[in-house]
Design a protein around this motif. Structure first.
Motif, PDB file in Angstrom:
ATOM      1  N   LEU A 140      95.913  51.848 140.924  1.00 48.24           N
ATOM      2  CA  LEU A 140      96.801  50.709 141.183  1.00 48.24           C
ATOM      3  C   LEU A 140      95.992  49.441 141.493  1.00 48.24           C
ATOM      4  O   LEU A 140      96.253  48.359 140.951  1.00 48.24           O
ATOM      5  CB  LEU A 140      97.721  51.042 142.359  1.00 48.24           C
ATOM      6  CG  LEU A 140      98.724  49.961 142.760  1.00 48.24           C
ATOM      7  CD1 LEU A 140      99.674  49.653 141.616  1.00 48.24           C
ATOM      8  CD2 LEU A 140      99.510  50.391 143.999  1.00 48.24           C
ATOM      9  N   LYS A 141      95.003  49.583 142.353  1.00 42.68           N
ATOM     10  CA  LYS A 141      94.197  48.414 142.721  1.00 42.68           C
ATOM     11  C   LYS A 141      93.464  47.871 141.513  1.00 42.68           C
ATOM     12  O   LYS A 141      93.417  46.664 141.284  1.00 42.68           O
ATOM     13  CB  LYS A 141      93.180  48.783 143.811  1.00 42.68           C
ATOM     14  CG  LYS A 141      93.820  49.008 145.159  1.00 42.68           C
ATOM     15  CD  LYS A 141      92.757  49.297 146.217  1.00 42.68           C
ATOM     16  CE  LYS A 141      93.421  49.714 147.517  1.00 42.68           C
ATOM     17  NZ  LYS A 141      92.462  49.926 148.598  1.00 42.68           N
ATOM     18  N   TYR A 142      92.887  48.783 140.751  1.00 40.79           N
ATOM     19  CA  TYR A 142      92.145  48.332 139.579  1.00 40.79           C
ATOM     20  C   TYR A 142      93.062  47.617 138.600  1.00 40.79           C
ATOM     21  O   TYR A 142      92.727  46.573 138.055  1.00 40.79           O
ATOM     22  CB  TYR A 142      91.443  49.517 138.894  1.00 40.79           C
ATOM     23  CG  TYR A 142      90.434  49.064 137.874  1.00 40.79           C
ATOM     24  CD1 TYR A 142      89.127  48.769 138.250  1.00 40.79           C
ATOM     25  CD2 TYR A 142      90.789  48.872 136.546  1.00 40.79           C
ATOM     26  CE1 TYR A 142      88.204  48.307 137.335  1.00 40.79           C
ATOM     27  CE2 TYR A 142      89.877  48.415 135.613  1.00 40.79           C
ATOM     28  CZ  TYR A 142      88.585  48.136 136.016  1.00 40.79           C
ATOM     29  OH  TYR A 142      87.680  47.668 135.099  1.00 40.79           O
ATOM     30  N   TYR A 143      94.249  48.156 138.434  1.00 39.91           N
ATOM     31  CA  TYR A 143      95.223  47.571 137.516  1.00 39.91           C
ATOM     32  C   TYR A 143      95.542  46.137 137.929  1.00 39.91           C
ATOM     33  O   TYR A 143      95.637  45.243 137.085  1.00 39.91           O
ATOM     34  CB  TYR A 143      96.489  48.419 137.529  1.00 39.91           C
ATOM     35  CG  TYR A 143      97.530  47.992 136.527  1.00 39.91           C
ATOM     36  CD1 TYR A 143      97.518  48.491 135.233  1.00 39.91           C
ATOM     37  CD2 TYR A 143      98.536  47.098 136.878  1.00 39.91           C
ATOM     38  CE1 TYR A 143      98.469  48.106 134.311  1.00 39.91           C
ATOM     39  CE2 TYR A 143      99.491  46.711 135.959  1.00 39.91           C
ATOM     40  CZ  TYR A 143      99.456  47.215 134.679  1.00 39.91           C
ATOM     41  OH  TYR A 143     100.402  46.823 133.770  1.00 39.91           O
ATOM     42  N   LEU A 144      95.692  45.906 139.212  1.00 37.71           N
ATOM     43  CA  LEU A 144      96.071  44.572 139.684  1.00 37.71           C
ATOM     44  C   LEU A 144      94.881  43.625 139.767  1.00 37.71           C
ATOM     45  O   LEU A 144      95.050  42.412 139.729  1.00 37.71           O
ATOM     46  CB  LEU A 144      96.755  44.665 141.054  1.00 37.71           C
ATOM     47  CG  LEU A 144      98.153  45.283 141.041  1.00 37.71           C
ATOM     48  CD1 LEU A 144      98.645  45.538 142.462  1.00 37.71           C
ATOM     49  CD2 LEU A 144      99.139  44.393 140.305  1.00 37.71           C
ATOM     50  N   LEU A 145      93.678  44.183 139.904  1.00 34.04           N
ATOM     51  CA  LEU A 145      92.519  43.309 140.096  1.00 34.04           C
ATOM     52  C   LEU A 145      91.739  43.021 138.827  1.00 34.04           C
ATOM     53  O   LEU A 145      90.940  42.095 138.798  1.00 34.04           O
ATOM     54  CB  LEU A 145      91.567  43.923 141.140  1.00 34.04           C
ATOM     55  CG  LEU A 145      92.078  43.913 142.580  1.00 34.04           C
ATOM     56  CD1 LEU A 145      91.097  44.645 143.486  1.00 34.04           C
ATOM     57  CD2 LEU A 145      92.298  42.494 143.081  1.00 34.04           C
ATOM     58  N   LYS A 146      91.969  43.792 137.779  1.00 34.52           N
ATOM     59  CA  LYS A 146      91.148  43.590 136.588  1.00 34.52           C
ATOM     60  C   LYS A 146      91.533  42.327 135.829  1.00 34.52           C
ATOM     61  O   LYS A 146      90.769  41.829 135.011  1.00 34.52           O
ATOM     62  CB  LYS A 146      91.219  44.810 135.664  1.00 34.52           C
ATOM     63  CG  LYS A 146      92.520  44.937 134.907  1.00 34.52           C
ATOM     64  CD  LYS A 146      92.471  46.092 133.919  1.00 34.52           C
ATOM     65  CE  LYS A 146      93.812  46.293 133.250  1.00 34.52           C
ATOM     66  NZ  LYS A 146      93.844  47.459 132.370  1.00 34.52           N
ATOM     67  N   SER A 200      86.631  35.828 142.144  1.00 35.13           N
ATOM     68  CA  SER A 200      87.343  36.652 141.174  1.00 35.13           C
ATOM     69  C   SER A 200      86.870  38.103 141.138  1.00 35.13           C
ATOM     70  O   SER A 200      85.846  38.417 140.550  1.00 35.13           O
ATOM     71  CB  SER A 200      87.187  36.044 139.784  1.00 35.13           C
ATOM     72  OG  SER A 200      87.737  36.917 138.820  1.00 35.13           O
ATOM     73  N   PRO A 201      87.613  39.002 141.772  1.00 29.19           N
ATOM     74  CA  PRO A 201      87.290  40.421 141.679  1.00 29.19           C
ATOM     75  C   PRO A 201      87.316  40.921 140.242  1.00 29.19           C
ATOM     76  O   PRO A 201      86.653  41.896 139.906  1.00 29.19           O
ATOM     77  CB  PRO A 201      88.393  41.096 142.496  1.00 29.19           C
ATOM     78  CG  PRO A 201      88.913  40.033 143.395  1.00 29.19           C
ATOM     79  CD  PRO A 201      88.757  38.746 142.637  1.00 29.19           C
ATOM     80  N   ALA A 202      88.063  40.233 139.380  1.00 28.86           N
ATOM     81  CA  ALA A 202      88.178  40.659 137.987  1.00 28.86           C
ATOM     82  C   ALA A 202      86.807  40.690 137.319  1.00 28.86           C
ATOM     83  O   ALA A 202      86.541  41.538 136.467  1.00 28.86           O
ATOM     84  CB  ALA A 202      89.121  39.731 137.221  1.00 28.86           C
TER      85      ALA A 202
END
Length: 635
Positions: free
Chosen positions: A487-493, A573-575
């Motif tokens: 979930l976190k990766y999905y929102l942060l990528k 930007s964590p992305a």
RNA sequence: GGUCCCAUAGUUCAAGGGAUAGAAUAGAAGUUUCCUAAACUUUAGAUACAGGUUCGAGUCCUGUUGGGACCA
């Protein structure tokens, strides 16, 4: 390496070009995958100076570089690009260097100025939803990234715990909550509901009754009965009703909305809520007790949600403490001519010179607007933390204008730190059906969503995971790591600035560009290391004669980690980190597939591959930690 | 009405003014006698439109269309 080449060209620029050249002209990029080379220098900028073809220019620069730098094996000029091939030895030395640094990519802690990162900042009437998840994961991650880049960081949030809307849920609870056999109204204890959900329920309840009452009032008015209403209101109603005749549908809708507002303002419920707010401001003990009781329920609920998310805060601010701040500052600014007063007594700032308009900072009745409070809070924070060098506000991009104005005002007030304030503005999260709307019941609740992704992770892991011999506790921990990691990766990528689409089915996807994909690579490396009997920190000597292409590729990505760390910090930007890690893992998976490690007979190569794997794991773990994502050792 | 943001394969996302625009997913076809196949390999498919700046534009500028937000 880039720096070395840059210096070499600069110091030889008179020989090469007949003049000292601008550093800006030296541009590097990664060499395309399908072309030989590791590093590419763009030649076009030099062509004009040299007055020769790109080919010749490339050759001249290339010869110099290969001649002077031992780590550059050879070069080739293709089009306007000088492709440099770096020696295997250089890459091996890089691996040794990376391996020797347990915190590779991170800067010395607390070596840079103190930053404050504000995120979350919820309204106590509404349970946290999907939009908050993006905000919270983003703010937390940016704070961690800044820390890893050497900043001291204070994570903070301001809780919107006062105002008429809070009184609405308090009033609704008092009026509409059923009373049980013990004579109690509903509480989190006797209903088993999370506190934030219970209070949110009554906020909705208020709205329902409130709308109903307004509807009845309009009906009454339409029947010509105006008993008990102020004359001015009745006149206004009649004027609006008349205005509808002969107008198109859209105009009528607008007028109907105005009529509804008129009626809403006459409801007994709203009048009571307003009365309650006045009592609250006067610190009426009964109202105050109710307020603090219901708030404590909400905080317990939020706390549970934050805990599940794995985020934390260093300092909480409450609007009930700060809402009176700001007024004095406005008065001070008024005296100094930063603001001006209009005829009705309201205070404004004129930003037309900056290309904006005039902005209200204090109402005519002397009450604060959001801007007033934000000015006060900002100054208050600087009083609490005098060494703060900047504040980052994680707030949705619908507030872009607000923050532009806020920072401008602070600057005009003469606060030197104002220029270091920044708005970490992120785009809205849309659903496949469009924007989330509470009225249409499409709001995705944060707790529900987290429970869903964990449930999905549980099912998938039971199906294909390697979880034999784990205790139930370990298993549950793993399911949570995978579900929330995804979930976190999905929102942060996704680039924070951009609006994004949340597809519930994709968010729990485990294949492809996902969190579990990265977690899986880490688990696989850990398993490999365990079988080989080495740990990540093991000192292994290695000096193989050459490198496979896939090994070079992984090493290149590994070496780039610090550069991406810097970029993530400067772009907030964590992305950047999410996408970098994905590329690293892809390169590693390719390597893993194409070479054997355990059965490699050349011990030098085997040891090198183990060290390479260990360091990929190290970087994955580090990078994911900054996104707030845990990586399991088995899955 | 004014201001701001966005527009890339069917879909979701990448691409510091630089080479033949990358991935993932959905579609087609393969790879487990060895380290975790939640993996890997192959395959097909896109810069909204019209101008301009530049040696070079998805990226910068102007306009158009479409979507979104904010201010009043």
């Amino acid at each position: 390496m880039e720096q070395e080449i840059k210096e070499l060209i600069l110091s030889n620029s008179v020989d090469l070009f007949g003049q000292q050249i601008d550093e800006q002209l030296i541009q590097f990029q990664k060499t395309r995958k399908d072309i030989e080379g590791d590093l590419t220098l763009v030649i076009f900028p030099f062509v004009k100076l040299l007055k020769c073809s790109p080919q010749d220019a490339g050759n001249r620069i290339g010869e110099l570089i290969v001649d002077k730098l031992i780590d550059i094996d050879r070069f080739a000029v293709v089009g306007g690009f000088l492709n440099l091939t770096i020696s295997d030895q250089y890459w091996l030395n890089q691996l040794k260097r990376i391996h020797a640094e347990p915190t590779f990519g991170c800067s010395e802690p607390n070596s840079k100025p103190l930053m404050m990162v504000e995120y979350a900042s919820p309204n106590t009437n509404k349970p946290l939803h999907l939009g908050h998840l993006r905000n919270i994961f983003l703010g937390y991650s940016v704070a961690e990234i800044l820390k890893a880049n050497g900043h001291k960081v204070i994570k903070t949030q301001i809780i919107n715990d006062r105002g008429i809307h809070i009184c609405k849920s308090m009033l609704a609870w008092e009026k509409f909550s059923p009373i049980n056999e013990k004579g109690e109204r509903e509480t989190p204890e006797n209903t088993g509901l999370k506190g934030d959900k219970l209070v949110g329920k009554y906020y909705v309840e208020f709205d329902k009754h409130f709308n109903q009452e307004a509807k009845e009032i309009i009906l009454q008015w339409e029947q010509g009965s105006f008993d008990g209403f102020p004359v001015a209101i009745c006149d206004e109603f009649q004027r609006l009703t008349l205005a509808k005749s002969g107008k198109d549908e859209k105009t009528c809708e607008g007028i109907d909305a105005k009529i509804k507002d008129l009626a809403k303002n006459q409801t007994s419920l709203l009048l009571e809520a307003k009365e309650m707010l006045i009592k609250w401001e006067a610190r009426d003990p009964q109202v105050y007790l109710l307020w603090s009781t219901m708030n404590s329920w909400v905080y317990a609920g939020f706390e549970a949600t934050y805990d599940m998310m794995g985020v934390d805060f260093d300092h909480l601010y409450y609007e009930s403490d700060t809402f009176l701040l700001g007024k004095d500052i406005i008065m001070d600014g008024l005296n100094r001519g930063v603001f001006f007063k209009k005829a009705d007594g309201s205070v404004w700032i004129d930003l037309t010179a900056e290309g904006l308009d005039e902005k209200l900072v204090l109402r005519s009745d002397g009450t604060a607007v959001y801007m007033t409070q934000d000015i006060g809070t900002a100054v208050d924070r600087l009083t609490d933390y005098p060494d703060v060098s900047g504040v980052i506000y994680t707030v949705g991009n619908e507030q872009d204008y607000h923050f532009k104005v806020l920072f401008l005002i602070l600057e005009k007030m003469g606060y030197s730190w104002a220029k270091n304030c920044s708005h970490l503005s992120y785009g809205m999260v849309d659903l496949p059906s469009g924007r989330m709307k509470s009225r249409e019941g499409t709001v995705v609740d944060a707790d529900d969503l987290m429970a869903d992704v964990i449930a999905e992770a549980t099912e998938m892991t039971k199906e294909r995971g390697h979880i034999e011999g784990m205790s139930d506790e370990e298993k549950n921990h793993l399911f949570r790591q995978i579900g929330l990691g995804g979930l976190k990766y999905y929102l942060l990528k996704v680039d924070p600035k951009k609006r994004m689409l949340f597809n519930p089915e994709e968010s729990i996807e485990l294949n492809g560009h996902t969190g579990p994909f990265i977690q899986y690579a880490h688990a696989r490396i850990q398993s490999l290391l365990a079988k080989a009997g080495v740990t990540e920190g093991s000192t292994l000597e290695f000096n193989p004669s050459d490198l496979e292409p896939s090994e070079r590729d992984v090493l290149k990505w590994l070496t780039e980690f610090p550069a991406h760390m810097n970029e993530a910090a400067s772009d907030l930007s964590p992305a950047v980190l999410a996408n970098y890690t994905y590329e690293l893992v892809k390169a590693y998976n390719h390597f893993y597939q194409s070479v054997s490690i355990m059965i490699e007979t050349n011990e030098d190569k085997k040891r090198m591959r183990l060290v390479l794997s260990a360091n990929v794991a190290k970087v994955i773990r580090q990078s994911m930690r900054l996104l707030g994502i845990e990586v399991p050792n088995r899955m």
